[in-house]
Design an enzyme around this catalytic site. Structure first.
Site, PDB file in Angstrom:
ATOM      1  N   PHE A 277       0.800  -1.222   0.000  1.00  0.00           N
ATOM      2  CA  PHE A 277       0.000   0.000   0.000  1.00  0.00           C
ATOM      3  C   PHE A 277       0.832   1.271   0.000  1.00  0.00           C
ATOM      4  CE2 PHE A 277      -3.299  -3.015   1.221  1.00  0.00           C
ATOM      5  CZ  PHE A 277      -4.276  -2.651   0.313  1.00  0.00           C
ATOM      6  N   GLU A 278       2.007   1.236   0.596  1.00  0.00           N
ATOM      7  CA  GLU A 278       2.872   2.416   0.561  1.00  0.00           C
ATOM      8  C   GLU A 278       3.503   2.575  -0.814  1.00  0.00           C
ATOM      9  OE1 GLU A 278       3.246   4.791   2.771  1.00  0.00           O
ATOM     10  OE2 GLU A 278       2.182   3.828   4.418  1.00  0.00           O
TER      11      GLU A 278
END
Length: 169
Positions: A14-15
């Site tokens: 997700f980052e």
């Protein structure tokens, strides 16, 4: 307690990973897997507000320092992530010690705090409900944290769904 591979993989997914500094949706200079370059930028207002004294600087106006305006190596990025992760692991356990007995819940809370900040984790109903033993209620609270820069972000919705699932695993 350390974040498991499942937790690290969720954060990495997700980052994302960028080797050049960028302004995240909250207008903060970021590198690697979401490493904040300038902590003082977090305290700046996101925008100027009509009727209030003008802010000398808002987040998106903060300049990138020349020494950071470069391509960062994979080793530098991994080192920043490892240091950041260790800080968030300690902070999450300090704020919610009962997480030490639940790996998935711990991983999800570290991911949440890494994304939203330890201060937001501390003030969150996620932490408050964990500390009251309300694990189901805590899980539901992940979905209240889906905004960035004042807008619902589809990526945050997906992340919170994944964190909630990991929390309940």
């Amino acid at each position: 307690m350390k974040t498991s591979k499942a937790g690290v993989d969720l954060m990495h997914r997700f980052e994302g990973c960028r080797n050049k500094p960028y302004l995240c949706p909250a207008h903060i200079w970021t590198i690697g897997y979401g490493h904040v370059l300038y902590q003082e930028q977090i305290r700046l207002p996101v925008a100027r507000v009509e009727g209030k004294p003008p802010a000398p600087m808002i987040r998106r106006e903060m300049p990138l320092k020349s020494e950071h305006s470069r391509v960062w190596s994979k080793d530098e990025i991994e080192s920043l992530f490892a240091k950041d992760l260790a800080n968030f692991e300690r902070g999450v356990l300090r704020l919610a010690p009962d997480l030490a007995s639940r790996q998935g819940a711990f991983d999800a809370c570290v991911s949440f705090a890494y994304n939203a900040g330890l201060g937001n984790f501390q003030r969150s109903q996620i932490r408050m409900r964990i500390n009251r033993g309300d694990w189901e209620g805590a899980a539901e609270q992940f979905m209240t944290w889906v905004k960035g820069g004042g807008k619902v972000l589809p990526g945050l919705v997906k992340r919170r769904v994944a964190e909630k699932a990991l929390f309940l695993s």
